[in-house]
Scaffold this motif. Structure first.
Motif, PDB file in Angstrom:
ATOM      1  N   SER A  75     -61.281  14.680  43.225  1.00  0.00           N
ATOM      2  CA  SER A  75     -61.232  13.371  43.879  1.00  0.00           C
ATOM      3  C   SER A  75     -59.858  13.103  44.477  1.00  0.00           C
ATOM      4  CB  SER A  75     -61.598  12.273  42.880  1.00  0.00           C
ATOM      5  OG  SER A  75     -62.880  12.477  42.333  1.00  0.00           O
ATOM      6  N   THR A  79     -59.047  12.498  48.359  1.00  0.00           N
ATOM      7  CA  THR A  79     -58.332  11.300  48.801  1.00  0.00           C
ATOM      8  C   THR A  79     -57.206  11.658  49.763  1.00  0.00           C
ATOM      9  OG1 THR A  79     -58.822  10.205  46.692  1.00  0.00           O
ATOM     10  CG2 THR A  79     -57.053   9.276  48.020  1.00  0.00           C
ATOM     11  N   TYR A  82     -58.679  12.572  53.075  1.00  0.00           N
ATOM     12  CA  TYR A  82     -59.014  11.379  53.861  1.00  0.00           C
ATOM     13  C   TYR A  82     -57.773  10.867  54.593  1.00  0.00           C
ATOM     14  CZ  TYR A  82     -63.648  10.890  51.712  1.00  0.00           C
ATOM     15  OH  TYR A  82     -64.941  11.088  51.317  1.00  0.00           O
ATOM     16  N   SER A 258     -63.583   9.984  46.099  1.00  0.00           N
ATOM     17  CA  SER A 258     -62.168   9.625  46.119  1.00  0.00           C
ATOM     18  C   SER A 258     -61.769   9.132  44.727  1.00  0.00           C
ATOM     19  CB  SER A 258     -61.902   8.536  47.158  1.00  0.00           C
ATOM     20  OG  SER A 258     -62.561   7.330  46.782  1.00  0.00           O
TER      21      SER A 258
END
Length: 304
Positions: A75, A79, A82, A258
């Motif tokens: 995750s 993140t 992203y 995330s």
């Protein structure tokens, strides 16, 4: 005469004191609200992260578990992906749109509204529209690809494409905000700079790299910092795009999860508030570190 002056001074002091007390009384309400809604929950979550599952005592078990938790690290990597994908692309597209719209003399307000509407629209509503468009069987995107004889894609159902699919939606929604901020930055640049550059024989590219881009540095820093913080806290888009019938989001195979999604699943699906608090503290530290590095690097580059 001196007694009159003293009385006047006394009245003035009383009036100032009264105004000061009124001002502090108005400030007390938002201060109490901030303490109760922001500070206290933050401190409580921090203390809860050091508690075992029975919420008594003091232990580092949650953080030790976090270090060895493969889903958490997946995750965390997602993140950062992203951030790396969405922030530069939405800033670049926002700048291009702003430069184009700034050259338009007619219907400039219309174009601003059109590109800004996705940012104003409810994230939940937009996410579900994109989820329907991403549907591998009946979605509009695969239908459009078929016009060009491109085979249908899995999008949100394919672990190798899901994160990019979510990122595309995030970029589409945020680029209008970047465009509007860049337009404000462009309007603040004095026209005399461009007139002097034209007299010296500078071309459009030369004026962009020597005048426009350097003077947009504060705007770029603002959008970069706010964009990174927003991307690090991404939740609503992932939750609505990837949530399964059981309520868990971040699939398939945690490919879109995330840190915030993992925290939410731990707290409200697994009902492990203690471990979710530890994840929250880890996210807070990550945001603090990334923002500090970002400000240092960007500020140094722009000063040079």
């Amino acid at each position: 005469m001196s007694d009159i002056k003293k009385g006047h001074v006394r009245k003035t002091m009383k009036l100032k004191t009264r105004k000061t007390l009124i001002a502090y009384s108005f400030l007390t309400v938002p201060l109490l609200f901030f303490l109760c809604i922001r500070i206290f929950p933050t401190l409580y979550a921090f203390s809860l992260s050091f508690s075992p599952e029975n919420r008594s005592g003091f232990t580092l078990d949650n953080y030790i578990h976090l270090i060895h938790d493969k889903v958490f690290w997946r995750s965390a990597v997602n993140t950062l992906l992203y951030v790396a994908i969405t922030v530069p692309v939405q800033i670049a597209i926002g700048m291009i749109l702003a430069l184009a719209i700034n050259k338009v003399h007619r219907l400039q307000g219309f174009y601003r509204i059109v590109y800004f509407i996705p940012y104003m629209t409810s994230i939940v509503a937009v996410s579900w529209v994109w989820r329907l468009m991403y549907d591998p069987n009946t979605g509009f995107i695969n239908e459009m690809l078929s016009w060009f004889h491109i085979p249908p894609q899995g999008w949100l159902t394919d672990p190798s494409e899901a994160l990019i699919s979510v990122s595309m939606m995030m970029i589409w929604q945020a680029m209008g905000f970047c465009m509007l901020i860049f337009l404000a930055g462009l309007k603040a640049i004095p026209k005399q700079f461009y007139e002097a550059a034209q007299i010296d024989g500078a071309g459009k590219w030369r004026m962009f790299w020597s005048i426009t881009f350097p003077l947009l540095n504060p705007t770029i820093i603002f959008l970069a910092v706010t964009g990174v913080i927003t991307a690090l806290q991404t939740f609503t888009q992932i939750q609505n795009l990837t949530a399964s019938s059981s309520g868990d989001a971040g699939g398939p195979l945690n490919s879109t999860s995330s840190i915030v999604i993992y925290m939410y699943n731990s707290a409200f699906n697994d009902f492990n508030m203690v471990y979710a608090s530890a994840i929250t503290v880890a996210l807070f530290i990550l945001i603090l570190i990334v923002t500090f590095i970002q400000l240092k690097v960007l500020s140094k580059n722009f000063e040079d």
